[in-house]
Design a protein around this motif. Structure first.
Motif, PDB file in Angstrom:
ATOM      1  N   LYS A  18     -44.082 -31.957  42.420  1.00  0.00           N
ATOM      2  CA  LYS A  18     -43.127 -30.892  42.120  1.00  0.00           C
ATOM      3  C   LYS A  18     -43.765 -29.767  41.308  1.00  0.00           C
ATOM      4  N   CYS A  19     -44.817 -30.084  40.543  1.00  0.00           N
ATOM      5  CA  CYS A  19     -45.481 -29.020  39.779  1.00  0.00           C
ATOM      6  C   CYS A  19     -46.993 -29.119  39.960  1.00  0.00           C
ATOM      7  N   GLU A  20     -47.703 -28.155  39.423  1.00  0.00           N
ATOM      8  CA  GLU A  20     -49.155 -28.053  39.586  1.00  0.00           C
ATOM      9  C   GLU A  20     -49.911 -29.269  39.028  1.00  0.00           C
ATOM     10  N   LEU A  21     -49.306 -29.947  38.033  1.00  0.00           N
ATOM     11  CA  LEU A  21     -50.001 -31.081  37.407  1.00  0.00           C
ATOM     12  C   LEU A  21     -50.276 -32.192  38.422  1.00  0.00           C
ATOM     13  N   GLY A  22     -49.450 -32.241  39.450  1.00  0.00           N
ATOM     14  CA  GLY A  22     -49.630 -33.248  40.497  1.00  0.00           C
ATOM     15  C   GLY A  22     -50.922 -33.057  41.269  1.00  0.00           C
ATOM     16  N   LYS A  23     -51.463 -31.826  41.243  1.00  0.00           N
ATOM     17  CA  LYS A  23     -52.685 -31.552  42.017  1.00  0.00           C
ATOM     18  C   LYS A  23     -53.945 -32.018  41.309  1.00  0.00           C
ATOM     19  N   THR A  24     -53.881 -32.116  39.980  1.00  0.00           N
ATOM     20  CA  THR A  24     -55.112 -32.428  39.233  1.00  0.00           C
ATOM     21  C   THR A  24     -55.109 -33.835  38.622  1.00  0.00           C
ATOM     22  N   ARG A  25     -53.996 -34.527  38.699  1.00  0.00           N
ATOM     23  CA  ARG A  25     -53.947 -35.855  38.056  1.00  0.00           C
ATOM     24  C   ARG A  25     -54.771 -36.877  38.828  1.00  0.00           C
ATOM     25  N   ASN A  26     -55.276 -37.869  38.076  1.00  0.00           N
ATOM     26  CA  ASN A  26     -55.858 -39.050  38.723  1.00  0.00           C
ATOM     27  C   ASN A  26     -54.811 -40.144  38.851  1.00  0.00           C
ATOM     28  N   ASN A  27     -53.975 -40.247  37.820  1.00  0.00           N
ATOM     29  CA  ASN A  27     -52.925 -41.267  37.824  1.00  0.00           C
ATOM     30  C   ASN A  27     -51.640 -40.722  37.222  1.00  0.00           C
ATOM     31  N   ILE A  28     -50.536 -41.205  37.706  1.00  0.00           N
ATOM     32  CA  ILE A  28     -49.244 -41.001  37.045  1.00  0.00           C
ATOM     33  C   ILE A  28     -49.243 -41.900  35.816  1.00  0.00           C
ATOM     34  N   VAL A  29     -48.778 -41.380  34.690  1.00  0.00           N
ATOM     35  CA  VAL A  29     -48.640 -42.223  33.498  1.00  0.00           C
ATOM     36  C   VAL A  29     -47.144 -42.454  33.329  1.00  0.00           C
ATOM     37  N   PHE A  30     -46.680 -43.577  33.866  1.00  0.00           N
ATOM     38  CA  PHE A  30     -45.236 -43.780  33.991  1.00  0.00           C
ATOM     39  C   PHE A  30     -44.612 -44.293  32.690  1.00  0.00           C
ATOM     40  N   ALA A  31     -45.160 -45.381  32.147  1.00  0.00           N
ATOM     41  CA  ALA A  31     -44.580 -45.967  30.926  1.00  0.00           C
ATOM     42  C   ALA A  31     -45.401 -47.164  30.485  1.00  0.00           C
ATOM     43  N   ASP A  32     -45.148 -47.607  29.260  1.00  0.00           N
ATOM     44  CA  ASP A  32     -45.706 -48.873  28.790  1.00  0.00           C
ATOM     45  C   ASP A  32     -44.617 -49.577  27.961  1.00  0.00           C
ATOM     46  N   GLY A  33     -44.672 -50.896  27.927  1.00  0.00           N
ATOM     47  CA  GLY A  33     -43.692 -51.649  27.139  1.00  0.00           C
ATOM     48  C   GLY A  33     -42.751 -52.430  28.026  1.00  0.00           C
ATOM     49  N   ASN A  34     -41.878 -53.201  27.384  1.00  0.00           N
ATOM     50  CA  ASN A  34     -40.975 -54.079  28.132  1.00  0.00           C
ATOM     51  C   ASN A  34     -39.548 -53.508  28.125  1.00  0.00           C
ATOM     52  N   PRO A  35     -39.084 -53.003  29.279  1.00  0.00           N
ATOM     53  CA  PRO A  35     -37.752 -52.372  29.298  1.00  0.00           C
ATOM     54  C   PRO A  35     -36.618 -53.350  29.002  1.00  0.00           C
ATOM     55  N   ASP A  36     -36.876 -54.653  29.197  1.00  0.00           N
ATOM     56  CA  ASP A  36     -35.814 -55.632  28.966  1.00  0.00           C
ATOM     57  C   ASP A  36     -35.622 -55.952  27.485  1.00  0.00           C
ATOM     58  N   THR A  37     -36.683 -55.787  26.697  1.00  0.00           N
ATOM     59  CA  THR A  37     -36.567 -56.147  25.278  1.00  0.00           C
ATOM     60  C   THR A  37     -36.655 -54.934  24.341  1.00  0.00           C
ATOM     61  N   ALA A  38     -37.019 -53.764  24.892  1.00  0.00           N
ATOM     62  CA  ALA A  38     -37.233 -52.576  24.041  1.00  0.00           C
ATOM     63  C   ALA A  38     -35.949 -52.149  23.336  1.00  0.00           C
ATOM     64  N   LYS A  39     -36.085 -51.889  22.049  1.00  0.00           N
ATOM     65  CA  LYS A  39     -34.924 -51.400  21.288  1.00  0.00           C
ATOM     66  C   LYS A  39     -35.002 -49.883  21.149  1.00  0.00           C
ATOM     67  N   ALA A  40     -36.189 -49.344  21.399  1.00  0.00           N
ATOM     68  CA  ALA A  40     -36.363 -47.892  21.275  1.00  0.00           C
ATOM     69  C   ALA A  40     -37.257 -47.373  22.390  1.00  0.00           C
ATOM     70  N   ILE A  41     -36.991 -46.123  22.790  1.00  0.00           N
ATOM     71  CA  ILE A  41     -37.915 -45.415  23.673  1.00  0.00           C
ATOM     72  C   ILE A  41     -38.689 -44.456  22.793  1.00  0.00           C
TER      73      ILE A  41
END
Ligand code: URA
Length: 197
Positions: A18-41
């Protein structure tokens, strides 16, 4: 359940241009951590070089410092947090992501918040704060304050707490009372208490 929905969303991100950053990235950095136990984002600014290489947020120098602070505050990165950034792709030369890039990427971020549905949102640094907080208050003035804000697709009010970005702390080594590192530890300890209440 949360993981299935997040994996579907990640698949969508993998093809995103959708934006220019998609052209130069090597990887998407989606998230880290456990969504089932996380109390904070925790929302950072944007992936850097190491994050772009690994696909994991906060793994470079700033990330290692963040890990130290989290450990000292008794917060488990693996279980208590779900870590994301205002954009999923690395901006060239680590520049600050533009408003347009953040806006285009917010579809994913808001969906992540909706799915994980945390009680607390941590704005890690000025870029994350500015994305969600309308006033132009500097991070140094507002850090550690608990802001009741509607963030995300659902209308729920969440406890949002701005903290310093660890890259800023790399420049200040003092642990004296009132120093940036001292304030960061105090803010994280406050967050730890809120997590348990
Ligand atoms: N800085 C950020 O804001 N996010 C990362 O993932 C790494 C460094």
């Amino acid at each position: 359940m949360k993981k299935t929905k997040l994996n579907e969303l990640k698949d969508k991100c993998l093809n995103c241009c959708k934006c220019e950053l998609g052209k130069t990235r090597n990887n998407i950095v989606f998230a880290d951590g456990n969504p089932d136990t996380a109390k904070a984002i925790l929302i950072g600014e944007a992936p850097g070089e190491n994050e772009d290489k690994t696909g994991i947020p906060f793994v470079g120098r700033a990330g290692k410092l963040l890990n130290e602070f989290l450990e000292n505050a008794g917060i488990s990165r693996e279980n208590d947090l779900y870590i994301i950034n205002t954009v999923k792709c690395r901006p060239p030369q680590n520049r600050v992501p533009s408003d347009k890039e953040k806006e285009l990427c917010s579809e994913y971020l808001l969906k992540q918040i909706e799915i994980v549905d945390p009680k607390i949102i941590i704005f890690c640094g000025a870029t994350a704060l500015k994305s969600f907080y309308p006033k132009k208050t500097p991070i140094s003035k507002i850090r550690g304050e608990v802001l009741d804000l509607k963030v995300g697709n659902n209308t729920e009010i969440r406890k949002c707490i701005p903290i310093f970005h660890p890259s800023y702390l790399l420049r200040y080594h003092s642990l004296e009372e009132g120093s940036p590192r001292d304030l960061m530890l105090k803010d994280l300890k406050k967050i730890k208490l809120l997590m348990n209440n």
